[in-house]
Structure formats: structure tokens, C-alpha cells
Scaffold this motif. Structure first.
Motif, mmCIF file in Angstrom:
data_model
loop_
_atom_site.group_PDB
_atom_site.id
_atom_site.type_symbol
_atom_site.label_atom_id
_atom_site.label_comp_id
_atom_site.label_asym_id
_atom_site.label_seq_id
_atom_site.Cartn_x
_atom_site.Cartn_y
_atom_site.Cartn_z
ATOM 1 N N ARG A 380 45.665 -27.017 74.535
ATOM 2 C CA ARG A 380 44.229 -26.871 74.279
ATOM 3 C C ARG A 380 43.956 -25.514 73.626
ATOM 4 N NH1 ARG A 380 39.430 -28.970 76.817
ATOM 5 N NH2 ARG A 380 37.688 -27.496 76.728
ATOM 6 N N GLN A 381 44.644 -24.482 74.094
ATOM 7 C CA GLN A 381 44.454 -23.155 73.513
ATOM 8 C C GLN A 381 44.976 -23.088 72.083
ATOM 9 O OE1 GLN A 381 45.875 -19.903 75.932
ATOM 10 N NE2 GLN A 381 45.518 -18.384 74.309
ATOM 11 N N VAL A 382 46.013 -23.866 71.782
ATOM 12 C CA VAL A 382 46.522 -23.942 70.411
ATOM 13 C C VAL A 382 45.387 -24.280 69.458
ATOM 14 C CG1 VAL A 382 47.859 -25.424 68.866
ATOM 15 C CG2 VAL A 382 48.952 -24.446 70.879
ATOM 16 N N ALA A 383 44.642 -25.341 69.783
ATOM 17 C CA ALA A 383 43.545 -25.767 68.920
ATOM 18 C C ALA A 383 42.457 -24.698 68.850
ATOM 19 C CB ALA A 383 42.962 -27.087 69.429
ATOM 20 N N GLU A 384 42.125 -24.121 69.995
ATOM 21 C CA GLU A 384 41.061 -23.115 70.026
ATOM 22 C C GLU A 384 41.418 -21.892 69.183
ATOM 23 O OE1 GLU A 384 40.706 -22.462 74.189
ATOM 24 O OE2 GLU A 384 39.462 -24.240 74.542
ATOM 25 N N ASP A 385 42.652 -21.427 69.291
ATOM 26 C CA ASP A 385 43.077 -20.248 68.533
ATOM 27 C C ASP A 385 43.175 -20.546 67.038
ATOM 28 O OD1 ASP A 385 43.150 -18.884 70.882
ATOM 29 O OD2 ASP A 385 45.328 -18.803 71.053
ATOM 30 N N ALA A 386 43.639 -21.765 66.685
ATOM 31 C CA ALA A 386 43.731 -22.139 65.274
ATOM 32 C C ALA A 386 42.346 -22.147 64.638
ATOM 33 C CB ALA A 386 44.389 -23.513 65.138
ATOM 34 N N VAL A 387 41.376 -22.698 65.338
ATOM 35 C CA VAL A 387 40.005 -22.753 64.817
ATOM 36 C C VAL A 387 39.402 -21.354 64.769
ATOM 37 C CG1 VAL A 387 37.682 -23.616 65.283
ATOM 38 C CG2 VAL A 387 39.643 -25.145 65.537
ATOM 39 N N LEU A 388 39.649 -20.548 65.789
ATOM 40 C CA LEU A 388 39.139 -19.178 65.806
ATOM 41 C C LEU A 388 39.673 -18.387 64.617
ATOM 42 C CD1 LEU A 388 37.649 -16.833 67.240
ATOM 43 C CD2 LEU A 388 39.765 -16.419 68.526
ATOM 44 N N ASN A 389 40.968 -18.476 64.368
ATOM 45 C CA ASN A 389 41.576 -17.720 63.264
ATOM 46 C C ASN A 389 41.017 -18.150 61.909
ATOM 47 O OD1 ASN A 389 43.109 -16.250 65.030
ATOM 48 N ND2 ASN A 389 45.031 -17.322 64.622
ATOM 49 N N ALA A 390 40.823 -19.459 61.725
ATOM 50 C CA ALA A 390 40.299 -19.947 60.449
ATOM 51 C C ALA A 390 38.864 -19.470 60.229
ATOM 52 C CB ALA A 390 40.361 -21.474 60.414
ATOM 53 N N ASN A 391 38.064 -19.481 61.278
ATOM 54 C CA ASN A 391 36.688 -19.007 61.136
ATOM 55 C C ASN A 391 36.639 -17.507 60.898
ATOM 56 O OD1 ASN A 391 34.374 -21.121 61.645
ATOM 57 N ND2 ASN A 391 36.112 -21.743 62.918
ATOM 58 N N TYR A 392 37.611 -16.784 61.435
ATOM 59 C CA TYR A 392 37.692 -15.336 61.184
ATOM 60 C C TYR A 392 37.940 -15.075 59.701
ATOM 61 C CZ TYR A 392 39.298 -10.479 61.626
ATOM 62 O OH TYR A 392 39.452 -9.126 61.486
ATOM 63 N N VAL A 393 38.847 -15.865 59.095
ATOM 64 C CA VAL A 393 39.094 -15.737 57.656
ATOM 65 C C VAL A 393 37.840 -16.107 56.867
ATOM 66 C CG1 VAL A 393 40.423 -16.652 55.713
ATOM 67 C CG2 VAL A 393 41.580 -16.137 57.870
ATOM 68 N N LEU A 394 37.200 -17.208 57.250
ATOM 69 C CA LEU A 394 36.012 -17.673 56.535
ATOM 70 C C LEU A 394 34.919 -16.606 56.534
ATOM 71 C CD1 LEU A 394 34.411 -19.994 55.169
ATOM 72 C CD2 LEU A 394 33.706 -20.708 57.464
ATOM 73 N N ARG A 395 34.611 -16.063 57.697
ATOM 74 C CA ARG A 395 33.518 -15.094 57.789
ATOM 75 C C ARG A 395 33.899 -13.737 57.204
ATOM 76 N NH1 ARG A 395 29.927 -18.839 57.752
ATOM 77 N NH2 ARG A 395 30.328 -20.393 59.391
ATOM 78 N N SER A 396 35.183 -13.447 57.117
ATOM 79 C CA SER A 396 35.639 -12.180 56.534
ATOM 80 C C SER A 396 35.605 -12.201 55.014
ATOM 81 C CB SER A 396 37.066 -11.857 56.999
ATOM 82 O OG SER A 396 37.112 -11.670 58.393
ATOM 83 N N MET A 397 35.530 -13.389 54.429
ATOM 84 C CA MET A 397 35.597 -13.510 52.976
ATOM 85 C C MET A 397 34.304 -14.020 52.347
ATOM 86 S SD MET A 397 38.636 -12.460 52.116
ATOM 87 C CE MET A 397 38.526 -12.930 50.396
ATOM 88 N N GLU A 398 33.386 -14.586 53.128
ATOM 89 C CA GLU A 398 32.246 -15.278 52.540
ATOM 90 C C GLU A 398 31.275 -14.336 51.819
ATOM 91 O OE1 GLU A 398 29.884 -17.311 55.406
ATOM 92 O OE2 GLU A 398 29.865 -15.659 56.833
ATOM 93 N N ASP A 399 31.331 -13.030 52.105
ATOM 94 C CA ASP A 399 30.475 -12.097 51.376
ATOM 95 C C ASP A 399 30.990 -11.831 49.974
ATOM 96 O OD1 ASP A 399 32.722 -10.716 52.514
ATOM 97 O OD2 ASP A 399 31.738 -8.828 51.921
ATOM 98 N N LEU A 400 32.250 -12.143 49.734
ATOM 99 C CA LEU A 400 32.899 -11.824 48.458
ATOM 100 C C LEU A 400 33.256 -13.074 47.660
ATOM 101 C CD1 LEU A 400 34.059 -9.398 46.821
ATOM 102 C CD2 LEU A 400 36.228 -9.784 48.015
ATOM 103 N N LEU A 401 33.496 -14.163 48.342
ATOM 104 C CA LEU A 401 34.031 -15.374 47.723
ATOM 105 C C LEU A 401 33.156 -16.566 48.095
ATOM 106 C CD1 LEU A 401 36.530 -16.022 45.978
ATOM 107 C CD2 LEU A 401 37.802 -16.475 48.080
ATOM 108 N N ASP A 402 32.913 -17.425 47.143
ATOM 109 C CA ASP A 402 32.100 -18.617 47.405
ATOM 110 C C ASP A 402 32.795 -19.525 48.405
ATOM 111 O OD1 ASP A 402 29.982 -20.589 46.886
ATOM 112 O OD2 ASP A 402 31.582 -21.737 45.927
ATOM 113 N N ALA A 403 32.075 -19.859 49.484
ATOM 114 C CA ALA A 403 32.573 -20.788 50.511
ATOM 115 C C ALA A 403 31.614 -21.966 50.532
ATOM 116 C CB ALA A 403 32.643 -20.100 51.867
ATOM 117 N N PRO A 404 31.936 -23.064 49.829
ATOM 118 C CA PRO A 404 30.976 -24.144 49.576
ATOM 119 C C PRO A 404 30.327 -24.746 50.818
ATOM 120 C CG PRO A 404 32.960 -24.431 48.261
ATOM 121 C CD PRO A 404 33.245 -23.336 49.216
#
Length: 525
Positions: A380-404
Motif C-alpha cells: 500500500r505504501q508503494v502506491a502512496e509513495d509513487a503517487v507522492l513522488n510524481a506529484n512532487y515532480v508535477l508541482r515542482s515543474m508546473e511554474d516553468l513547463l506546461d502541464a496540460p
């Protein structure tokens, strides 16, 4: 800078900056050594060992006797070892660094898994041994099957498919057999735009006609369009959930209900199960069949054409049509293998075999080790950490790169970006090549097709925050260069063993046999 046919610089361009002045007389770059083809290094008239001439014997090959020298290069032992060691150093893998391929879940393969798979009782067995001599191996297959059924909330599982696409075909053939058993000849499979690219191919290979279902503005299946297309000619739908935009299909249960009401079946591409394992059971969403890539969700090795493994979980409606063989455990603990093509009343509707033997034993052992070492709460933590990491990348880049689809809410296991704001003449390919110079394997590019210049990043749960921060730093740097129109980016990568090759030509017209170069033509060049 001109390039030879191997993508190597043929001259120094004279530009004195740290990105383009990497040419050397030898072609080596410090301790990253240039390596020629083995045919260029060796010679047929040399040999690293002395071998006595073979005795004259009568040939039994008839007209198949070779009438010319085979032309294999001869090398000494040091030359051979160095050749393959140098090549291995030019290869990028998950043991070397971060591998952010979207939709591929390139995660760490725990060494505990490898140790278990190499135990003599698993590594040294043969698929044709008598069943009573391989009870432990059959026990692993059976226990893994039980875990997969529990984790997905399904009724049965086919263990033999050897890859994701093989699993897709298995599920579609089960759907086809179920329809034939009902006396129905439905020919249409609906595939949403957000599904994996192999889904249409698998359906077409099984004899179905594929029709697209559009996505809505949020990057998910257009439920109204799907319902409008359902009818007596529709065999089912192939849907990827979470989909290739990195989004969970919120209407999944409604989609399943609508397809079932119309008499069809629901196939789910489970390649992205890593994002929901331990959190969501596909069986509760009305799924009839779903393949699970063991290399993606359960950390078995991935890449190089194998060794893959794609077990398919089946609903109660499709389980009778699953392929052979499968394991059965008796009350006394003995396990048998049901593998006859005609099983009487035990499995009369099976679609038969998908492969010669019982599946990928080494992958089963690794995957079960991963499950047992994590436990239910760990998965269960595998899924939670995978989603957390992906959202961290998304929010770290959305000010600079278009995230549709950033406005559609949190992503799941992967973050999707586009090249919308790049300077004119700069593309996603330029960014990907620039990342190589920064020491990172590029993310998945130009997929999914619903986003122009797509960049799909999946950090997985096995990457630390420090590793992801380093990637984000490099990612932002190269994005800023693409937006600023840095012309040097067009020539990247500068520090890789090979430069930009014509990848399209290499894929369409591969040169599979080496031949002596035309020395005259090279001199003229």
C-alpha cells in the motif's frame, strides 16, 4: 560539426565552450573510452587461443555446408573482456541512476529478490521435471497467484503470459471465447485515446475491429461518447487505469456498468497497477480481465526484450476460459499442474495454451519475494509513495513547463508535460538530448499522443527526495535553455558516447550485418 556514420565527431568545430569542446585525438572522453565494433577491433586471421585443427570427418550437412569463411573477428582474451566491459559502461540502467520513463515504471530491483531467484531449488529446475520433484516451485506459482487474486479482488488468474502485450492478448482471447460460448459474434473493441498503444494491436491480432473513444478536457474517457457507441456489435472496451495521462479514471465503475449492460466485457491494462496496488481493487470496479506487469509493479527486471511476465487476473465470468496450465492445491497440501488440453469437466472451456510451459519462473520467485518482504501494508505504501513522488515532480515543474492536466487535480504515478512554451524551432527531442548531457536518461517523449510534444515522467516510489531534487534541477535547467532558444541545445548530447543518430531510419532500415567499409568513399569524404 560533421559526423561519421557511427555518430562520432570527425573534426573539432573550434567552438571553445564546455559543451562542444569535448573532441579528442583518440575519441576517448577521459576514462569513458571510445569503443569500435568488435568487427573493427578484431581480425578473422587472429585467435586468442591455440586450437588443434579439427579432424577430417564426413559432413552430414548436405547442401548446407558453408562454402566461405564465416568472417567472425578474432580477439585475444583481454581484448574481448575490454570490449564488452567498455560497452557495459556506455549502457544506462536503473543500477546506475534515475530512470524517469513514464508508463514504464523503471524501479529498483531489490537484491533480496535476486538472491531468492538464484537458490538452486529454483534456478536449477527444468520445466519438464515430474510434478512431484518441483513442489516448491509450483508452490511459488500458486502462492503468487493467490496474492495477485487478493490484491486485485478478482476470481482467477492466468500465470503463463510472458509480457504485457501477451497478457493483453490472453484477456482478449478469453473475451472472444466467452462471446462464442454465448453464441454471439461481436466484432468491435472500443479503445480510449488515453489507453496504452499496444491495446489496439492486441485486439486487432485477435480478429477484432478497433474503434477510438475520445478523451474529455480532463484527459479521461468521455463517458457520454462511450455510452453512445455501445451496442450489440461491441465485444468490450480496453481501458488503461490509471491512464497514460497519469490520471485515475474516476468513471471506471460507471464505464464497467455501461459495458456490461450492453453485453460486453471490460479489459483493463494493468501496466500502471503500481500506482494503486494495495489501494484499489480492480475487481471492485467491474473489471473482467487485467494483465499485471510483474516488472513494473513487483520489481522484477525490466528491459532488453525480457524477461517479462504478465499474469492476467480474470473475473468470475471469464475464469472458465483462462489458458492452461494452472496450479491446483489439494487439501493435503500437494500441488498439481493442470496442463492437458482436454481437462474434462475441470476446465472444458479453456482457450488452451499461451506458451510452451508454465511462465517465467525466475520472475515469479522475484515477485513473490517482493510481496512477502513488503507485506500488505508495505505494498500500500508503494502506491502512496509513487503517487507522492510524481506529484512532487508535477508541482515542482508546473511554474516553468506546461502541464496540460494539472488543473484536473493530482496526478497518479506519472507527471505529464508538453513543449508548448519552447522557443521557436526547439522541440521535446532537444530537451531529451540535453538531459543526457546532464547525466539523466530522458523521460518518455511524444507519448501519449493526445499531448503535443509530450514528456511523461515517472519517478516511482524507489527514488529518494534527494535524487528527485537533482533530476528536477537538471530538468529545469534544460527547459530554461529550450525556452530561451539556446542554439547549443540543438547539438546535444555532447558528452554521450554517440551523438544524435537518425533513430527513425535506424528503426525502419536497420543494418543487421557488418561489412567492410568502402575505404575509397571514406577517403573522398
Amino acid at each position: 560539426m560533421s559526423m561519421n556514420n557511427m555518430g562520432r565527431p570527425t573534426n573539432i568545430d573550434g567552438v571553445a565552450n564546455d559543451r562542444t569542446s569535448a573532441s579528442t585525438v583518440t575519441g576517448n572522453k577521459a576514462l569513458m573510452l571510445k569503443e569500435a565494433l568488435i568487427f573493427e577491433s578484431g581480425s578473422p586471421d587472429r585467435c586468442g587461443v591455440d586450437i588443434a585443427p579439427a579432424p577430417e570427418t564426413e559432413s552430414r550437412l548436405g547442401g548446407l555446408v558453408r562454402d566461405a569463411d564465416i568472417g567472425l573477428p578474432g580477439l585475444s582474451e583481454p581484448e574481448t573482456v575490454r570490449h564488452y566491459t567498455r560497452l557495459s559502461r556506455q549502457n544506462y540502467g536503473i543500477d546506475l541512476g534515475f530512470f524517469p520513463l513514464g508508463s514504464c515504471t523503471m524501479k529498483h530491483n531489490p537484491r533480496l529478490n535476486e538472491k531468492m531467484a538464484r537458490l538452486p531449488g529454483f534456478a536449477d529446475i527444468h520445466p519438464m521435471q515430474p510434478v512431484h520433484t518441483v513442489q516448491g516451485a509450483l508452490g511459488v506459482i500458486n502462492e503468487l497467484a493467490v496474492w495477485l487474486i487478493k490484491l486485485t479482488g478478482m476470481h482467477g488468474v492466468a500465470m503463463t503470459p510472458k509480457a504485457g502485450a501477451h497478457g493483453e492478448l490472453c484477456g482478449i482471447l478469453c473475451i472472444k471465447a466467452a462471446l462464442e460460448a454465448r453464441g454471439e459474434d461481436r466484432k468491435i473493441i472500443l479503445v480510449p485515446e488515453s489507453a496504452h498503444g499496444t491495446n489496439p494491436a492486441s485486439a486487432a491480432f485477435a480478429g477484432f475491429t478497433v474503434e477510438d473513444i475520445p478523451a474529455n478536457a480532463d484527459g479521461r474517457v468521455d463517458l457520454a461518447a462511450l455510452k453512445a457507441r455501445l451496442g450489440p456489435d461491441v465485444a468490450g472496451v480496453m481501458i488503461t487505469n490509471p491512464n497514460t495521462c497519469g490520471l485515475f479514471e474516476r468513471d471506471m465503475k460507471a464505464i464497467s456498468d455501461a459495458v456490461h449492460e450492453a453485453g460486453g466485457y471490460v479489459y483493463c491494462d494493468g501496466a500502471n497497477f503500481n500506482a494503486i496496488v494495495g489501494r484499489v481493487r480492480p475487481g471492485d470496479l467491474g473489471i473482467d480481465a487485467m494483465h499485471i506487469n510483474l516488472h513494473k509493479t513487483f520489481s522484477t527486471p525490466h528491459g532488453g526484450g525480457g524477461p517479462g511476465s504478465g499474469p492476467v487476473v480474470l473475473s468470475e465470468a471469464l475464469s472458465p476460459f483462462g489458458p492452461l496450465p494452472f496450479t491446483e492445491r489439494y487439501e493435503d497440501g500437494h500441488i498439481t499442474l493442470v496442463e492437458e488440453e482436454t481437462c474434462g469437466e475441470r476446465h472444458p472451456h479453456s482457450i488452451g495454451r499461451m506458451t510452451a510451459f508454465h511462465g517465467q519462473m525466475g520472475m515469479f520467485t522475484r515477485a513473490l519475494t517482493y510481496m512477502l518482504s513488503h507485506g500488505a501494508d508495505g505494498l500500500r505504501q508503494v502506491a502512496e509513495d509513487a503517487v507522492l513522488n510524481a506529484n512532487y515532480v508535477l508541482r515542482s515543474m508546473e511554474d516553468l513547463l506546461d502541464a496540460p492536466f494539472a488543473s484536473a487535480g493530482p496526478c497518479m504515478h506519472e507527471a505529464l508535460f508538453s513543449d508548448k512554451d519552447f522557443a521557436e524551432g526547439f522541440s521535446t527531442l532537444d530537451l531529451a538530448k540535453g538531459l543526457i548531457d546532464e547525466g539523466f536518461h530522458p523521460m518518455t517523449v511524444y507519448f501519449p499522443l493526445v499531448v503535443h510534444g509530450a514528456m511523461l515522467v515517472e519517478p516511482t516510489e524507489t527514488e529518494s527526495k534527494a535524487a528527485i531534487d537533482e533530476f528536477i534541477m537538471a530538468f529545469r535547467s534544460v527547459v530554461e535553455r529550450a525556452k530561451a532558444g539556446d542554439e547549443a541545445l540543438h547539438g546535444a548530447p555532447y558528452h554521450a558516447p554517440l551523438r544524435r543518430l537518425d533513430e527513425t531510419l535506424a528503426a525502419r532500415k536497420p543494418v543487421l550485418a557488418w561489412s567492410e567499409p568502402d575505404v575509397t568513399a571514406e577517403a573522398a569524404e
